[in-house]
Write an enzyme that holds these catalytic residues in place. Structure first.
Site, PDB file in Angstrom:
ATOM      1  CG  HIS A 157      -1.489   1.354   1.522  1.00 17.61           C
ATOM      2  ND1 HIS A 157      -2.528   1.892   0.780  1.00 17.61           N
ATOM      3  CD2 HIS A 157      -1.169   2.293   2.441  1.00 17.61           C
ATOM      4  CE1 HIS A 157      -2.821   3.101   1.250  1.00 17.61           C
ATOM      5  NE2 HIS A 157      -2.010   3.375   2.253  1.00 17.61           N
ATOM      6  CG  HIS A 162       0.851   6.807   0.770  1.00 15.66           C
ATOM      7  ND1 HIS A 162      -0.069   7.836   0.757  1.00 15.66           N
ATOM      8  CD2 HIS A 162       0.290   5.803   1.503  1.00 15.66           C
ATOM      9  CE1 HIS A 162      -1.136   7.475   1.478  1.00 15.66           C
ATOM     10  NE2 HIS A 162      -0.948   6.257   1.929  1.00 15.66           N
ATOM     11  CD  GLU A 203      -4.465   6.692   2.688  1.00 15.54           C
ATOM     12  OE1 GLU A 203      -4.701   5.777   1.881  1.00 15.54           O
ATOM     13  OE2 GLU A 203      -3.409   6.760   3.342  1.00 15.54           O
ATOM     14  CB  SER A 222      -2.301   0.401  -2.715  1.00 15.10           C
ATOM     15  OG  SER A 222      -3.182   0.855  -1.708  1.00 15.10           O
TER      16      SER A 222
HETATM   17 FE   LIG Z   1      -2.261   5.228   3.161  1.00 20.18          FE
END
Ligand SMILES: [Fe+2]
Length: 295
Positions: A157, A162, A203, A222
């Site tokens: 993730h 990110h 997010e 992700s």
């Molecule tokens: Fe995150």
């Protein structure tokens, strides 16, 4: 910072799940591995050096499965800003990278570095570190039985979400803007409001392109199951007051997503809100005080 397995505290760190839903909950070897890597972060100062991980062949295989699934999904569903970032992101195909392999490329492009997390990081530390170019990331890998799903942030993730974001100067600036606002406030309520803005944009945000919502948020980028699948979800145009008033779900798919009209709209919305943000913003805007447990 919590590294506890049993409990899922409130956090802006990423998508989380309850321990009783975790695919590794009955796998003692997995739990020991995951918890040992998480425990390294206890008391770790932001930005201090830390050792890498000797990843197993199983962990590398999980990485390759996710890599192979996400690469075409990104091309199909990601917004233009993410596709631009992807072109510059250096994500290895063959196996789990070390944080120390990822950070130099991020530093060169946006000044960001990964810093060690054990899972859940309190809002103040997590958001505040972003102003200074540090993003909290974990080292453990999701359970191999369900490689395309994780109920908690893992290294996949952090890198596929990110890490891609933080390869782009324009996107990285949004992290800094939210971080700057977080460091300006003192109350838990104000940090909660910022965590919701973070959650529904960085997010789980979407960006419309030619009338179609495209994927922007790291949690969506992700998550193979969520990246292009928004059926059954309420889709709303990005409105920062609505975002700041909407509790998020940490243990299931997000029932509401917000789509910016464009990437510039996303930048303007976050920028304008955060520029003026202080401990009284919630009261000034008449935002509701939401319960703190989002489990
Ligand atoms: Fe995150």
């Amino acid at each position: 910072m919590s590294t506890a397995w049993k409990r899922t505290p409130v956090s802006a760190a990423g998508r989380l799940g309850r321990a009783d839903e975790h695919p590794g909950r009955h796998d003692r070897d997995y739990r020991q591995r995951r918890d040992a890597l998480a425990a390294r972060a206890a008391g770790h100062p932001v930005g201090a050096p830390y050792p890498g991980v000797q990843y197993t062949e199983d962990e590398h295989r999980t990485w390759r499965t996710v890599y192979d699934a996400l690469r075409p999904a990104h091309q199909a569903h990601a917004c233009g800003a993410v596709l631009d970032a992807l072109a510059d992101a250096e994500i290895p195909a063959e196996g789990v990278p070390q944080h120390a392999d990822i950070t130099p490329a991020l530093r060169a492009r946006t000044g960001f570095a990964l810093t060690l997390a054990g899972g859940v990081v309190p809002n103040e530390r997590f958001l505040g570190a972003m102003e200074h170019g540090y993003f909290h990331a974990v080292q453990f890998v999701r359970h191999p039985a369900v490689p395309l799903y994780t109920p908690e942030p893992d290294v996949l993730h952090d890198v596929f979400g990110h890490g891609i974001h933080l390869s782009s100067p324009r996107i990285a600036e949004l992290y800094r803007v939210i971080g700057r606002a977080a460091n300006r406030v003192r109350t838990a309520e104000a940090l909660d409001i910022l965590s919701r803005v973070y959650w529904y944009t960085l997010e789980f945000g979407l960006v419309a392109e030619s009338g179609t919502p495209k994927t922007f948020g790291a949690g969506l980028l992700s998550s193979y199951g969520e990246i292009g699948e928004h059926k059954g979800r309420e889709m709303r145009e990005l409105d920062v007051r609505a975002v700041a008033s909407t509790q998020y779900r940490i243990s299931s798919y997000q029932p509401v997503l917000f789509a910016a009209r464009s990437f510039s709209h996303l930048e303007d919305t976050i920028g304008e809100f955060c520029a003026e943000f202080d401990d009284e913003t919630g009261q000034r805007l008449g935002l509701p005080r939401l319960p703190r447990d989002r489990g």
